[in-house]
Write a protein that holds these residues in place. Sequence first.
Motif: not given
Length: 113
Positions: A49-50, A61-64, A93-94, A110-112
């Motif tokens: 997913p985007e 930082l936040f990954l959404w 990937r990074t 992908r996972t943070g």
Amino acid sequence: MALSTDYVLRTGAFEPAKASINPQDLSGSLAEIKQNALLRYNQIRGQGPERLVSGSDDFTLFLWLPAEDKKPLTRMTGHQALINQVVFSPDTRTIASASFDKSIKLWDGRTGK
């Protein structure tokens, strides 16, 4: 703030890694160029997913996953000052983040982690 598809959206049908001597030479009709750009976009989207990453004033930082959830996937900590830049690598990937603490950190896209 950066979107995992930023790179492919900015470059469209043009593939910088496969650039010829004249990088502005995009041969083919407009329909072919659009089709190539859509193909590159779908290849990146096919990797999952985007994702969106945002740098915050509280040094995190936040990954959404904006299309799937309104809550962040993960919170990434490690900087000691304001974050001034975040960007995904072209292959998504990074994630690289830069901070006013004079450091650059690399994260799993992908996972943070």
